[in-house]
Design a protein around this motif. Structure first.
Motif, PDB file in Angstrom:
ATOM      1  N   TRP A 143      -4.014  -7.668   5.469  1.00 56.11           N
ATOM      2  CA  TRP A 143      -3.686  -6.736   4.382  1.00 56.11           C
ATOM      3  C   TRP A 143      -4.643  -5.390   4.389  1.00 56.11           C
ATOM      4  N   ILE A 144      -5.907  -5.857   4.270  1.00 53.80           N
ATOM      5  CA  ILE A 144      -6.830  -4.536   4.371  1.00 53.80           C
ATOM      6  C   ILE A 144      -6.556  -3.670   5.469  1.00 53.80           C
ATOM      7  N   SER A 145      -6.042  -4.241   6.861  1.00 52.87           N
ATOM      8  CA  SER A 145      -5.861  -3.447   7.913  1.00 52.87           C
ATOM      9  C   SER A 145      -4.779  -2.414   7.337  1.00 52.87           C
ATOM     10  N   GLU A 146      -3.531  -3.092   6.850  1.00 50.91           N
ATOM     11  CA  GLU A 146      -2.434  -2.297   6.636  1.00 50.91           C
ATOM     12  C   GLU A 146      -2.741  -1.172   5.439  1.00 50.91           C
ATOM     13  N   VAL A 147      -3.559  -1.537   4.549  1.00 48.10           N
ATOM     14  CA  VAL A 147      -4.176  -0.731   3.468  1.00 48.10           C
ATOM     15  C   VAL A 147      -4.841   0.587   3.987  1.00 48.10           C
ATOM     16  N   LYS A 148      -5.650   0.276   5.045  1.00 51.84           N
ATOM     17  CA  LYS A 148      -6.428   1.212   5.780  1.00 51.84           C
ATOM     18  C   LYS A 148      -5.301   2.279   6.547  1.00 51.84           C
ATOM     19  N   ALA A 149      -4.437   1.317   7.425  1.00 53.55           N
ATOM     20  CA  ALA A 149      -3.443   2.321   8.091  1.00 53.55           C
ATOM     21  C   ALA A 149      -2.747   3.251   7.204  1.00 53.55           C
ATOM     22  N   CYS A 150      -2.556   2.846   6.022  1.00 49.98           N
ATOM     23  CA  CYS A 150      -1.614   3.531   5.058  1.00 49.98           C
ATOM     24  C   CYS A 150      -2.476   5.007   4.691  1.00 49.98           C
ATOM     25  N   GLY A 151      -3.748   4.735   4.921  1.00 48.26           N
ATOM     26  CA  GLY A 151      -4.558   6.075   4.512  1.00 48.26           C
ATOM     27  C   GLY A 151      -5.295   5.881   3.246  1.00 48.26           C
ATOM     28  N   LEU A 152      -5.114   4.612   2.798  1.00 52.34           N
ATOM     29  CA  LEU A 152      -6.246   4.412   1.361  1.00 52.34           C
ATOM     30  C   LEU A 152      -7.326   3.784   1.981  1.00 52.34           C
ATOM     31  N   GLN A 153      -8.412   4.287   1.167  1.00 55.41           N
ATOM     32  CA  GLN A 153      -9.633   4.195   1.233  1.00 55.41           C
ATOM     33  C   GLN A 153     -10.187   2.668   0.432  1.00 55.41           C
ATOM     34  N   VAL A 154     -11.167   2.027   0.680  1.00 47.66           N
ATOM     35  CA  VAL A 154     -11.176   0.699  -0.019  1.00 47.66           C
ATOM     36  C   VAL A 154     -12.674   0.716  -0.337  1.00 47.66           C
ATOM     37  N   CYS A 155     -13.122   0.289  -1.679  1.00 48.40           N
ATOM     38  CA  CYS A 155     -14.465  -0.093  -1.670  1.00 48.40           C
ATOM     39  C   CYS A 155     -14.579  -1.563  -2.628  1.00 48.40           C
ATOM     40  N   VAL A 156     -15.380  -2.497  -2.295  1.00 53.32           N
ATOM     41  CA  VAL A 156     -15.540  -3.493  -3.024  1.00 53.32           C
ATOM     42  C   VAL A 156     -16.635  -3.281  -4.042  1.00 53.32           C
ATOM     43  N   VAL A 157     -16.133  -3.593  -5.298  1.00 52.33           N
ATOM     44  CA  VAL A 157     -16.931  -3.614  -6.365  1.00 52.33           C
ATOM     45  C   VAL A 157     -17.078  -4.945  -7.167  1.00 52.33           C
ATOM     46  N   SER A 158     -18.193  -5.737  -7.235  1.00 51.91           N
ATOM     47  CA  SER A 158     -18.322  -6.858  -7.349  1.00 51.91           C
ATOM     48  C   SER A 158     -19.383  -7.341  -8.417  1.00 51.91           C
ATOM     49  N   ASN A 159     -19.227  -8.212  -9.018  1.00 52.29           N
ATOM     50  CA  ASN A 159     -20.332  -8.639 -10.362  1.00 52.29           C
ATOM     51  C   ASN A 159     -21.109  -9.673  -9.598  1.00 52.29           C
ATOM     52  N   ALA A 160     -20.885 -10.094  -8.371  1.00 55.40           N
ATOM     53  CA  ALA A 160     -21.554 -11.291  -7.964  1.00 55.40           C
ATOM     54  C   ALA A 160     -23.061 -10.883  -7.532  1.00 55.40           C
TER      55      ALA A 160
ATOM     56  N   PRO B 266       0.826  -1.333   0.080  1.00 57.08           N
ATOM     57  CA  PRO B 266       0.087  -0.044   0.124  1.00 57.08           C
ATOM     58  C   PRO B 266       0.838   1.397   0.013  1.00 57.08           C
ATOM     59  N   GLN B 267       1.836   1.145   0.647  1.00 62.16           N
ATOM     60  CA  GLN B 267       2.861   2.529   0.845  1.00 62.16           C
ATOM     61  C   GLN B 267       3.345   2.846  -0.762  1.00 62.16           C
ATOM     62  N   VAL B 268       3.674   1.613  -1.600  1.00 64.27           N
ATOM     63  CA  VAL B 268       4.022   1.952  -3.175  1.00 64.27           C
ATOM     64  C   VAL B 268       2.950   2.900  -3.610  1.00 64.27           C
ATOM     65  N   LEU B 269       1.811   2.325  -3.469  1.00 58.62           N
ATOM     66  CA  LEU B 269       0.516   2.809  -4.225  1.00 58.62           C
ATOM     67  C   LEU B 269       0.245   4.315  -3.502  1.00 58.62           C
ATOM     68  N   TRP B 270       0.401   4.385  -2.269  1.00 59.92           N
ATOM     69  CA  TRP B 270       0.370   5.852  -1.839  1.00 59.92           C
ATOM     70  C   TRP B 270       1.522   6.974  -2.440  1.00 59.92           C
ATOM     71  N   ARG B 271       2.788   6.545  -2.495  1.00 60.27           N
ATOM     72  CA  ARG B 271       3.633   7.194  -3.227  1.00 60.27           C
ATOM     73  C   ARG B 271       3.480   7.503  -4.761  1.00 60.27           C
ATOM     74  N   LYS B 272       2.499   6.678  -5.193  1.00 67.96           N
ATOM     75  CA  LYS B 272       2.363   7.038  -6.676  1.00 67.96           C
ATOM     76  C   LYS B 272       0.987   8.023  -6.926  1.00 67.96           C
ATOM     77  N   GLY B 273       0.489   8.490  -5.370  1.00 63.55           N
ATOM     78  CA  GLY B 273      -0.714   9.372  -5.553  1.00 63.55           C
ATOM     79  C   GLY B 273      -2.024   8.411  -5.463  1.00 63.55           C
ATOM     80  N   ILE B 274      -1.965   7.473  -5.237  1.00 61.89           N
ATOM     81  CA  ILE B 274      -3.200   6.471  -5.323  1.00 61.89           C
ATOM     82  C   ILE B 274      -3.619   6.686  -3.933  1.00 61.89           C
ATOM     83  N   ARG B 275      -4.814   6.866  -3.725  1.00 58.04           N
ATOM     84  CA  ARG B 275      -5.468   7.414  -2.268  1.00 58.04           C
ATOM     85  C   ARG B 275      -6.591   6.287  -2.002  1.00 58.04           C
TER      86      ARG B 275
END
Ligand SMILES: [Mg+2]
Length: 180
Positions: A60-77, A26-35
């Motif tokens: 992993w989800i906890s680490e992503v959130k701790a890094c400041g990234l937001q997450v949303c599940v987008v499913s075709n289910a 997640p830190q690499v994503l953050w450095r790329k400007g991804i939020r």
């Protein structure tokens, strides 16, 4: 013929191809400007039709959130209840029946997260839904290997083409495992 195939492959090509979500730093994503991350459910966060989240994925989800990234599940289910249950368990907003590669579900996810397409990564295990849709959206697309070998009948059929497309990409050195 080759230039046409190469053009089409560009729409299907992920920016990055990794073994699983746990390989995404997640830190690499953050450095790329991804939020934020718009993420697939079946065979990405849980095995196909699964009702349990692996401990590694939860962490992993906890680490992503701790890094400041937001997450949303987008499913075709189609089972909205299962998508909601799994997502709530991970503390994530969710959009079921999103009809990827259509952009409708992704756009809804962007609205929820309050982000622009270039600020999100789209993560999923399928080239013709997650990656094609994410590339059409203008997001940073990450393909993961499926968590299980189980798929719906239609997906099993599509996987035949997916394998072919991935092989073509490999032959053209289009696939990369690094995010930088
Ligand atoms: Mg999937």
């Amino acid at each position: 013929m080759t230039p046409i195939i190469t053009y089409l492959l560009r729409w299907l090509c992920p920016k990055c191809y990794v073994p699983s979500v746990m390989a995404i730093d997640p830190q690499v994503l953050w450095r790329k400007g991804i939020r934020g991350i718009l993420i697939d459910l079946d065979n990405t966060l849980v095995p196909w039709h699964g009702t349990e989240v692996l401990e590694g994925v939860r962490q992993w989800i906890s680490e992503v959130k701790a890094c400041g990234l937001q997450v949303c599940v987008v499913s075709n289910a189609t089972s909205g209840r299962r998508v909601a249950k799994m997502s709530e368990w991970l503390g994530l907003p969710n959009i079921p029946r999103s009809f990827k590669p259509r952009r409708w579900g992704f756009r809804r996810g962007l609205q929820i997260l309050g982000l622009k397409p270039h600020e999100v990564a789209v993560v999923g295990d399928q080239v013709f839904t997650d990656i094609l849709g994410g590339n059409r959206l203008g997001a940073f697309t990450i393909l993961v290997q499926p968590l299980s070998h189980h798929d719906s009948i239609s997906t099993k059929f599509i996987r035949l083409f997916e394998r072919l497309v991935l092989r073509w990409m490999q032959q053209r050195s289009m696939l990369t495992t690094t995010m930088d």
